[in-house]
Scaffold this motif. Structure first.
Motif, PDB file in Angstrom:
ATOM      1  N   LEU A  84       0.764  -1.227  -0.189  1.00 15.33           N
ATOM      2  CA  LEU A  84       0.009  -0.126   0.005  1.00 15.33           C
ATOM      3  C   LEU A  84       0.921   1.373   0.112  1.00 15.33           C
ATOM      4  N   GLU A  85       1.927   1.376   0.670  1.00 13.20           N
ATOM      5  CA  GLU A  85       2.663   2.569   0.879  1.00 13.20           C
ATOM      6  C   GLU A  85       3.612   2.503  -0.367  1.00 13.20           C
ATOM      7  N   GLU A  86       3.878   1.602  -1.202  1.00  9.68           N
ATOM      8  CA  GLU A  86       4.475   1.868  -2.414  1.00  9.68           C
ATOM      9  C   GLU A  86       3.593   2.045  -3.646  1.00  9.68           C
ATOM     10  N   SER A  87       2.264   2.241  -3.253  1.00  7.42           N
ATOM     11  CA  SER A  87       1.468   2.466  -4.376  1.00  7.42           C
ATOM     12  C   SER A  87       0.676   3.695  -4.398  1.00  7.42           C
ATOM     13  N   VAL A  88       0.093   3.922  -5.660  1.00  8.36           N
ATOM     14  CA  VAL A  88      -0.747   5.194  -5.615  1.00  8.36           C
ATOM     15  C   VAL A  88      -2.146   4.603  -5.999  1.00  8.36           C
ATOM     16  N   ASP A  89      -2.486   3.419  -6.506  1.00 14.40           N
ATOM     17  CA  ASP A  89      -3.581   2.917  -6.930  1.00 14.40           C
ATOM     18  C   ASP A  89      -3.714   1.281  -6.528  1.00 14.40           C
ATOM     19  N   LEU A  90      -4.855   0.998  -5.994  1.00 10.64           N
ATOM     20  CA  LEU A  90      -4.870  -0.555  -6.182  1.00 10.64           C
ATOM     21  C   LEU A  90      -6.124  -1.169  -6.737  1.00 10.64           C
ATOM     22  N   LEU A  91      -5.501  -1.809  -8.033  1.00 17.90           N
ATOM     23  CA  LEU A  91      -6.368  -2.227  -9.002  1.00 17.90           C
ATOM     24  C   LEU A  91      -6.977  -3.386  -8.445  1.00 17.90           C
ATOM     25  N   MET A  92      -6.395  -4.583  -7.880  1.00 16.80           N
ATOM     26  CA  MET A  92      -6.948  -5.746  -7.776  1.00 16.80           C
ATOM     27  C   MET A  92      -6.527  -5.952  -6.169  1.00 16.80           C
ATOM     28  N   GLU A  93      -7.570  -6.572  -5.356  1.00 20.19           N
ATOM     29  CA  GLU A  93      -7.205  -7.063  -4.144  1.00 20.19           C
ATOM     30  C   GLU A  93      -7.125  -8.518  -3.814  1.00 20.19           C
ATOM     31  N   ALA A  94      -7.730  -9.164  -4.820  1.00 19.91           N
ATOM     32  CA  ALA A  94      -7.619 -10.867  -4.717  1.00 19.91           C
ATOM     33  C   ALA A  94      -7.844 -11.453  -6.183  1.00 19.91           C
ATOM     34  N   PRO A  95      -7.430 -12.208  -6.455  1.00 16.05           N
ATOM     35  CA  PRO A  95      -6.466 -13.220  -5.423  1.00 16.05           C
ATOM     36  C   PRO A  95      -4.915 -12.555  -5.435  1.00 16.05           C
ATOM     37  N   GLU A 100      -0.519   0.140  -8.856  1.00 16.62           N
ATOM     38  CA  GLU A 100       0.379   1.110  -9.730  1.00 16.62           C
ATOM     39  C   GLU A 100       1.305   1.707  -8.745  1.00 16.62           C
ATOM     40  N   THR A 101       2.268   1.692  -9.206  1.00 17.45           N
ATOM     41  CA  THR A 101       3.537   2.495  -8.474  1.00 17.45           C
ATOM     42  C   THR A 101       3.519   3.919  -8.664  1.00 17.45           C
ATOM     43  N   ARG A 102       4.372   4.435  -7.871  1.00 20.87           N
ATOM     44  CA  ARG A 102       4.496   5.881  -7.957  1.00 20.87           C
ATOM     45  C   ARG A 102       4.866   6.619  -9.178  1.00 20.87           C
ATOM     46  N   PHE A 103       5.698   5.726 -10.297  1.00 22.01           N
ATOM     47  CA  PHE A 103       6.122   6.112 -11.472  1.00 22.01           C
ATOM     48  C   PHE A 103       5.246   5.815 -12.595  1.00 22.01           C
ATOM     49  N   GLY A 104       4.223   5.064 -12.140  1.00 23.37           N
ATOM     50  CA  GLY A 104       3.405   4.558 -13.232  1.00 23.37           C
ATOM     51  C   GLY A 104       3.214   3.029 -13.670  1.00 23.37           C
ATOM     52  N   HIS A 105       4.208   2.265 -13.191  1.00 23.54           N
ATOM     53  CA  HIS A 105       4.204   0.898 -13.480  1.00 23.54           C
ATOM     54  C   HIS A 105       3.105   0.320 -12.938  1.00 23.54           C
ATOM     55  N   VAL A 106       2.321  -0.485 -13.483  1.00 20.59           N
ATOM     56  CA  VAL A 106       1.282  -1.437 -12.911  1.00 20.59           C
ATOM     57  C   VAL A 106       1.836  -2.907 -13.084  1.00 20.59           C
ATOM     58  N   GLY A 107       1.727  -3.562 -11.636  1.00 25.32           N
ATOM     59  CA  GLY A 107       2.577  -4.969 -11.522  1.00 25.32           C
ATOM     60  C   GLY A 107       1.649  -5.367  -9.994  1.00 25.32           C
ATOM     61  N   VAL A 108       2.027  -6.684  -9.934  1.00 23.29           N
ATOM     62  CA  VAL A 108       1.877  -7.422  -8.613  1.00 23.29           C
ATOM     63  C   VAL A 108       2.666  -6.975  -7.479  1.00 23.29           C
ATOM     64  N   ASN A 109       1.910  -6.682  -6.268  1.00 23.03           N
ATOM     65  CA  ASN A 109       2.670  -6.376  -5.114  1.00 23.03           C
ATOM     66  C   ASN A 109       3.478  -4.999  -5.212  1.00 23.03           C
ATOM     67  N   ALA A 110       3.286  -4.351  -6.262  1.00 23.20           N
ATOM     68  CA  ALA A 110       4.181  -3.030  -6.390  1.00 23.20           C
ATOM     69  C   ALA A 110       5.591  -3.073  -6.566  1.00 23.20           C
ATOM     70  N   GLY A 111       5.821  -4.395  -7.186  1.00 23.54           N
ATOM     71  CA  GLY A 111       6.924  -4.818  -7.553  1.00 23.54           C
ATOM     72  C   GLY A 111       7.764  -5.095  -6.562  1.00 23.54           C
TER      73      GLY A 111
END
Length: 253
Positions: A84-95, A100-111
């Motif tokens: 949560l602290e490394e992200s600006v947006d949470l797109l999916m919560e499960a499974p 989305e990271t602060r610099f725009g990358h979308v990935g699992v667990n904020a990378g």
């Protein structure tokens, strides 16, 4: 075009000068593209952490509980807090957590990585990978481009592939719009993400696991006489997959 790994790099520590480490071990030429794994960039920048650095708040505990229910595996709420602290947006919560990271990358667990972390429990992504790429580039003697890479999956396919997180010294994409195909038809939508393709090339050479080498040089890549763009990450307004995810809920059964 060919690619080769830079051999003999030591274990990277906080404060290490990556440009010096690479420059001492590779005879770089003008026009080379130096692809550097985000793992060693993060280590050099001191982006290691422990779970104790992220005491879980109510939202993180809720997310961890939902993940446990969805997957049947125990989840540490402190890890959810780190995401949560490394992200600006949470797109999916499960499974799983897709963010989305602060610099725009979308990935699992904020990378956030839990392997190849050295003595730390967690390895966070660089805060701004393009700035990291520019710092490395400015420390190298030759006129090169630098791409900071990572690996991630993509929808509809199995497996991981190399992707670019940051870049310097070249555009992210080459724009074919307005040019013509072999039949003379004008191209209207083709924008090629060359930094992702270079990252994937490097990943084929660098390897994975304990045998991986974190820096790869791609030589004789030609961008060509095309327009360029740094718009690698989609804007939310035009990202229809992200919009669809906002209304989607995971059903375990």
């Amino acid at each position: 075009m060919h690619a080769f790994a830079v051999s003999g790099l030591p274990e990277v520590r906080p404060g290490d000068d990556l440009a010096a480490l690479v420059g001492d071990r590779a005879e770089l030429e003008d026009g080379d593209v130096v692809c550097v794994a985000s793992t060693v960039v993060s280590k050099a920048e001191g982006r290691t952490a422990s779970l104790a650095d992220f005491p879980a708040g109510p939202r993180a505990r809720e997310i961890a509980s939902e993940l446990e229910a969805a997957t049947g595996d125990e989840k540490d709420p402190r890890f959810a807090q780190a995401v949560l602290e490394e992200s600006v947006d949470l797109l999916m919560e499960a499974p799983f957590l897709l963010t989305e990271t602060r610099f725009g990358h979308v990935g699992v667990n904020a990378g956030i990585d839990r392997s190849n972390t050295g003595d730390a429990e967690l390895l966070l992504l660089p805060e701004n990978p393009s700035e990291s790429a520019e710092r490395i580039r400015s420390g190298l003697d030759a006129d090169v481009a630098v791409v900071v890479t990572d690996t991630s999956g993509r929808p509809f396919r199995h497996g991981q592939r190399g992707v670019a997180l940051g870049w310097a010294g070249m555009p992210a994409s080459r724009d074919w719009r307005g040019e013509t195909d072999r039949d003379g038809h004008e191209l209207e939508v083709t924008v090629e993400s060359v930094v992702d393709e270079l990252a994937a090339t490097a990943n084929l050479v660098s390897g994975e696991g304990d045998g991986g080498t974190p820096v790869v040089v791609v030589r004789e890549f030609a961008f060509g006489d095309h327009g360029g763009s740094d718009a690698l990450y989609r804007e939310v307004e035009g990202d229809f997959v992200r919009q669809a995810l906002r209304g989607w809920e995971y059903a375990r059964d």
